[in-house]
Design an enzyme around this catalytic site. Structure first.
Site, PDB file in Angstrom:
ATOM      1  CE  LYS A  91      -5.226  -1.484  -1.379  1.00 34.09           C
ATOM      2  NZ  LYS A  91      -3.939  -1.014  -0.803  1.00 34.09           N
ATOM      3  CG  ASP A 149      -1.763   1.204   1.355  1.00 32.20           C
ATOM      4  OD1 ASP A 149      -2.488   1.507   0.395  1.00 32.20           O
ATOM      5  OD2 ASP A 149      -1.697   1.872   2.403  1.00 32.20           O
ATOM      6  CG  ASP A 184      -2.071   7.601  -0.028  1.00 30.29           C
ATOM      7  OD1 ASP A 184      -1.323   8.572  -0.158  1.00 30.29           O
ATOM      8  OD2 ASP A 184      -2.830   7.184  -0.910  1.00 30.29           O
ATOM      9  CG  ASP A 228      -2.432   2.639   6.298  1.00 32.39           C
ATOM     10  OD1 ASP A 228      -2.422   2.317   5.089  1.00 32.39           O
ATOM     11  OD2 ASP A 228      -3.068   3.621   6.743  1.00 32.39           O
TER      12      ASP A 228
END
EC number: 3.1.3.-
Length: 276
Positions: free
Chosen positions: A195, A21, A23, A220
């Site tokens: 996702k 991922d 961000d 995250d």
């Protein structure tokens, strides 16, 4: 090699594909996290590879390549698979030759058109699909037009379900929050393509001819990144540098395989000397 909870994470040293991922995982808006460059270099040093799988559809792959290169990250087009790319593939497979009305950024619209999809941005009777993206260029006129289109008999898709996007001062509403706003006005809910649907991961695994047990997802967010791993049957690492906290993990329904404070700590674990 131990994770944040003291669990053995030595299996990570055998992984050959890191699905990352962006961000909240390797950077926050335009600030790269400490240890990111070393982590990526270590993956390659070990003979592995990394692919960024991001739900953020506000930027095209071309935009992302330029963004991460400016941060010092070595990346090519092949290092990315975005929800925008997955959406283009999904549209071509499930709604071939249909006109698509899109509420999204210029970059997303350009990317869809370059994939051969006819995209309109104004109210158009020909459109059989309404697509919602993470629109950082949103206006009240766009919202009004989208509500008009959703009042018709159309398929309704969205690039990603993320509620917020991390920025320098905190968070801003992401595509998931925009979909809630539109639901309140129209009663319509979209099918989300990014996702936690396994579409993006399955595409990358197939493209790179990689086995599921040789890959790991690093992110995250529990409801996107980590849940994607569960849906795609791929190991996951939840980093605590973004949205999810330990409290969220302990109270959540989806459990990551491993937990680390940051990608820097993953790097430190991969490079620690093994005691003989």
């Amino acid at each position: 090699m131990l994770d944040y909870t003291g669990k053995s994470a030595n299996k990570l040293k055998e992984k050959t594909l890191y699905l990352l991922d962006m961000d909240g995982t390797i950077y926050n808006e335009n600030e790269i996290f400490d240890g990111t460059l070393e982590f990526l270099e270590e993956i390659e040093r070990r003979g592995g590879q990394y692919v960024f799988i991001t739900n953020n559809s506000s930027k095209s792959v071309e935009d992302y390549v330029q963004k991460v290169r400016a941060m010092g990250i070595k990346a090519e087009y092949e290092n990315f698979y975005t929800s925008g790319q997955a959406t283009a593939m999904y549209l071509k497979e499930n709604y071939p030759n249909q006109v698509v009305y899109c509420m999204g950024t210029k970059s997303l619209i350009k990317e869809l058109r370059e994939a051969g999809i006819e995209v309109v941005t104004e109210v158009d009777e020909r459109a059989g699909v309404v697509l919602l993206g993470f629109d950082t260029e949103n206006t009240s006129e766009k919202i009004r037009n989208t509500c008009i289109m959703l009042g018709r008999d159309v398929a309704y898709l969205a690039t990603n379900p993320d509620l917020v996007c991390p920025v320098s001062f905190g968070y801003i509403p992401d595509c998931g929050s925009m979909s809630i706003m539109l639901k309140n006005a129209t009663g319509k809910e979209p099918f989300f393509i990014g996702k936690p649907e396994p579409i993006m991961v399955n595409c990358v695994l197939k493209k790179l001819n990689c086995k599921r047990e040789d890959a790991v997802i690093v992110g995250d967010r529990l409801y996107t990144d980590i849940k994607t791993g569960a849906n795609a049957q791929v190991d996951t690492i939840c980093v605590l540098s973004g949205e999810a906290s330990m409290e969220d993990i302990l109270q959540g329904e989806v459990e990551p395989t491993y937990i680390f404070k940051s990608v820097k700590e993953i790097y430190e674990g991969l490079t620690e000397e093994t005691e003989l």
